[in-house]
Design a protein around this motif. Structure first.
Motif, mmCIF file in Angstrom:
data_model
loop_
_atom_site.group_PDB
_atom_site.id
_atom_site.type_symbol
_atom_site.label_atom_id
_atom_site.label_comp_id
_atom_site.label_asym_id
_atom_site.label_seq_id
_atom_site.Cartn_x
_atom_site.Cartn_y
_atom_site.Cartn_z
ATOM 1 N N ASP A 53 0.618 -1.266 -0.039
ATOM 2 C CA ASP A 53 0.178 -0.109 -0.064
ATOM 3 C C ASP A 53 0.621 1.269 0.121
ATOM 4 O O ASP A 53 1.470 2.057 0.763
ATOM 5 C CB ASP A 53 -1.100 -0.081 0.814
ATOM 6 N N LEU A 78 -6.362 10.732 3.763
ATOM 7 C CA LEU A 78 -7.167 9.542 2.796
ATOM 8 C C LEU A 78 -7.931 10.254 1.944
ATOM 9 O O LEU A 78 -7.632 9.646 0.358
ATOM 10 C CB LEU A 78 -8.252 8.531 3.616
ATOM 11 N N ILE A 99 -2.650 8.621 5.761
ATOM 12 C CA ILE A 99 -2.154 7.403 5.401
ATOM 13 C C ILE A 99 -1.261 6.661 6.715
ATOM 14 O O ILE A 99 -1.513 5.973 7.055
ATOM 15 C CB ILE A 99 -1.916 7.221 4.598
ATOM 16 N N ASP A 109 3.016 6.249 8.554
ATOM 17 C CA ASP A 109 3.722 5.420 8.550
ATOM 18 C C ASP A 109 4.227 5.171 9.847
ATOM 19 O O ASP A 109 3.722 5.187 10.430
ATOM 20 C CB ASP A 109 5.037 6.238 7.473
ATOM 21 N N LYS A 126 -6.071 0.914 4.992
ATOM 22 C CA LYS A 126 -4.874 0.958 4.311
ATOM 23 C C LYS A 126 -4.833 0.275 2.722
ATOM 24 O O LYS A 126 -5.093 0.556 1.711
ATOM 25 C CB LYS A 126 -3.600 1.057 3.949
ATOM 26 N N ASN A 155 -6.151 1.526 -0.657
ATOM 27 C CA ASN A 155 -5.352 1.172 -2.258
ATOM 28 C C ASN A 155 -6.723 0.539 -3.335
ATOM 29 O O ASN A 155 -6.546 0.910 -4.062
ATOM 30 C CB ASN A 155 -4.288 -0.464 -1.820
#
Ligand SMILES: Nc1ncnc2c1ncn2[C@@H]1O[C@H](COP(=O)(O)OP(=O)(O)OP(=O)(O)O)[C@@H](O)[C@H]1O
Length: 708
Positions: free
Chosen positions: A113, A121, A163, A165, A176, A180
């Protein structure tokens, strides 16, 4: 996830008339198409990864590609999705050969992703919609499509969530994954390929996703093909077709309901009350080469009578027994059936005209559904076909087909996206803390050193301070780019593979958007340090503005250097080594540390941007002949020495009453600042532009989007 998840955006569910109108215009309302692939063979560096793979994914159905790890599942999807070049891979979509153009009807959801982590988003999907949907579609329409997808994917709760990390938490793994999929559904593809969409999800989320994909296929009539590792029993029976791979060959092709009886016939009984059939067939395939070979041989026999999954006769016969089809044979499956032609006289004009001259007559290429042939000739045919396709297109047509949006649209969307994404990276709290902290320390160390009249020693110290602050901000700027650039690579790689935009749009947008961001911290650093150190701006405001502009120029030049280094290396560790080497070299040659380079090396100092930046700083700082007071003893400057022999001094000593001052030109000469100011400016701008252009050239030539 609700059952409605993943329903097509074209199901007439949009309340807004405009969006519906657009959907009905035909651009978004494309039906699902049959994806047929026959005799795919693919090898890398002599290693056979796929061998004679055939299959048909039908509209409204879900095909699952299964197999042990390394069996070639992802490679199969990469070939079909156009992510790898395969000269010997023939496939059709909706009956038309799979070409660059027809492949646009396919969307490919990658296993990873890959997104910009700092965008929400909603931002992610809206930017993707702007880049991938037709430019003629109103923005309101695009926003509505995004909103609908978000709603259908049951993600309203997280529209404003980033999103995320490893450093900053954002969407969950399942969210996620759905993001995608939503990203690929934006273009309303006829065929949806998904590489391990359930990997990393818990079993209930994975099941919900499978159900959603199934409903999407059934209700919108789309074709879905996905790879999957170990589906649960419920998931397994949702699939319409199973394509089981073993070491790149087909071990089973058929429905899930037939799989248990088929394996039982082959001597592998499965106790379905205790064993998940999906696990069972994988275990059998993995259990040993003999069992797998047995299954493959049987599957090959069955394929002779399975129109969906045809096989080359030579594969059935087995290579050891000799190929049934000679090297010059071509098998053409036409509407009237399969015909084999021997000893073809393949020449370019025949191929262009679609005529294959055979001993038995001519076969019209236009009638062909599929051509399977000798691999060596396959390349010839592919080459000729592709050249025919391309010659049919004018450049303008090709560009229009290649990119969904114009250059200016790409530039504006990417600039805004890059600015939003970049601001989190360039202006993070940590970076503010670091910059302000260092500026305060340097300001304290050189506290008010430049106020009023200064001594020769203070003049030397000011030279050191200016060199330090120049180098510090340059290093900062360079390392920011080194960290950010490679991490963006995956996203840009993915998007460029999907044909979303040009490299030039990305590169220019990055330059434009990051320019203002890159100026903020050096400016703060300069302001704090400069006034705390009490430099020449107190006497002459222009001195401050000049020094600040100089700092900005060298900072941007360092940013360009960072882009060049990143493009040359494309990973952080290699980039770090090259960057440190270059920066240390520039620093040593910058004029502060060593003023008497060996004559054979002295030319090298002129490559250092620090020489020009520091020289300019010195010009602005020492712009008056009445600032630096001569030492009464052991002065460094000739003009401060007492007149020889009491006569007229050729070196005019500057004095005011009894105080003697060092001439500004002598301070500059002493520091090795022998380059005129205008040349310093030109050199800095040249460095800035040169490294930017070189960075682009390197990206263009050596970093085409690749599949990992
Ligand atoms: N570019 C490449 N160079 C060399 N070998 C490759 C390349 N791409 C794939 N392979 C090899 O091809 C085989 C199939 O790889 P592939 O990723 O398609 O398998 P997979 O079935 O999807 O595996 P997994 O389920 O673990 O993702 C592997 O042995 C892999 O190492």
């Amino acid at each position: 996830m609700t059952d409605e998840v993943l329903l097509s955006t074209t199901e007439g569910q949009r309340p807004d008339q405009k969006a519906s109108d657009f959907a009905h215009s035909g651009r978004l309302a494309q039906p699902g198409l049959e994806l047929r692939f026959e005799h795919l063979s693919f090898s890398v560096k002599g290693k056979q990864i796929l061998e004679d793979i055939s299959g048909t994914a039908h509209p409204g159905k879900v095909m699952a590609v299964m197999g042990p790890s390394g069996s070639g599942k992802t490679t199969l999807l990469n070939v079909l999705g156009g992510r790898v070049q395969c000269a010997r891979c023939q496939a059709t979509i909706g009956g038309l050969p799979l070409t660059k153009k027809t492949r646009r009807k396919i969307s490919y959801v990658l296993q990873q992703d890959i997104f910009f982590p700092n965008l929400t988003l909603q931002q992610t999907l809206e930017f993707a919609a702007e880049l991938r949907l037709p430019e003629s579609m109103p923005t309101a329409c695009k926003k509505e499509i995004v909103a609908q997808l978000i709603e259908q994917l049951d993600m309203e709760k997280c529209t404003k969530t980033i999103i995320g990390d490893n450093m900053n938490r954002g969407l969950s793994g399942g969210e996620k994954k759905r993001a995608n999929i939503a990203n690929e559904l934006l273009t309303d593809p006829a065929v949806l390929l998904l590489d391990e969409p359930t990997s990393g999800l818990d079993s209930s989320t994975a099941y919900a996703l499978t159900i959603s994909l199934k409903k999407y296929a059934v209700q919108s009539g789309k074709t879905v093909m996905m790879t999957i590792h170990q589906p649960s029993v419920q998931m397994f029976y949702q699939f319409d077709t199973i394509l089981l791979l073993s070491a790149g060959r087909i071990a089973y092709y058929g429905t899930p309901s037939d799989v248990v009886s088929h394996f039982a016939e082959m001597g592998h009984s499965c106790d379905t009350s205790h064993y998940n059939p999906a696990d069972f067939i994988l275990d059998v395939v993995k259990s040993g080469s003999e069992a797998a070979e047995h299954l493959i041989a049987d599957s090959n026999q069955r394929r002779l009578t399975t129109p969906d999954c045809p096989i080359l006769p030579e594969t059935v016969a087995g290579k050891a027994k000799g190929a049934l089809v000679s090297r010059d044979d071509v098998v053409i499956t036409t509407e009237t059936g399969k015909e084999k032609f021997s000893n073809l006289n393949l020449n370019e004009s025949d191929l262009r005209n679609g005529n294959y001259s055979t001993g038995n007559g001519k076969a019209a290429a236009n009638d062909e559904k599929y051509i399977s042939r000798d691999p060596e000739k396959a390349d010839v045919i592919d080459d000729v076909k592709s050249s025919v396709d391309e010659s049919d297109l004018s450049l303008e047509d090709e560009n229009r087909r290649r990119w969904p949006t114009s250059f200016t649209k790409q530039l504006s969307v990417l600039t805004i996206r890059s600015f939003i994404q970049g601001k989190y990276r360039y202006l993070s709290t940590l970076k503010f803390v670091k910059t302000i902290g260092v500026a305060l320390i340097t300001g304290l160390v050189w506290w008010q050193i430049g106020r009023g009249k200064i001594t020769e020693q203070q003049a030397l110290d000011i030279g050191g301070a200016l060199f330090f602050i120049t180098v510090f901000n340059s290093f900062n700027s360079l390392f920011d780019v080194l960290v950010i650039f490679p991490s963006e690579r995956e996203v840009v790689n993915k998007e460029r593979m999907g044909g979303s935009y040009r490299l030039s749009s990305y590169y220019i947008s990055k330059t434009i958007s990051e320019l203002p961001l890159a100026l903020v911290l050096p400016s703060i650093s300069m302001i704090i340090f400069y006034w705390m150190a009490g430099l020449n701006g107190y006497n002459n405001a222009w001195a401050f503005f000049g020094s600040w502009l100089d700092m900005i120029m060298v900072t941007i030049a360092s940013q360009s250097l960072g882009i060049f280094v990143s493009a040359a290396t494309m990973d952080f560790e290699h980039g770090l080594v090259l960057a440190i080497f270059m920066m240390i070299t520039y620093m040593l040659l910058g004029g502060f540390y060593i003023k008497s380079l060996p004559p054979w090396l002295s030319w090298l100092r002129y490559v250092s941007p620090f020489l020009y930046a520091w020289t300019l700083m010195l010009y602005f700082e020492f712009d008056s002949d009445y600032r630096v007071i001569c030492n009464t003893e052991n002065s460094l400057y000739p003009s401060c020495l007492p007149p020889q022999g009491g006569g007229n001094d050729t070196m005019a000593t500057i004095s005011s009453n009894t105080t003697r001052y060092v001439k500004k030109s002598e301070i500059l000469v002493f520091n090795g600042a022998d380059v005129p100011a205008w040349i310093c400016c030109v050199a800095l701008v040249t460095t800035l532009v040169l490294f930017r252009v070189l960075g682009y050239v390197l990206l263009r030539l050596f970093h085409k989007p690749i599949v990992k």
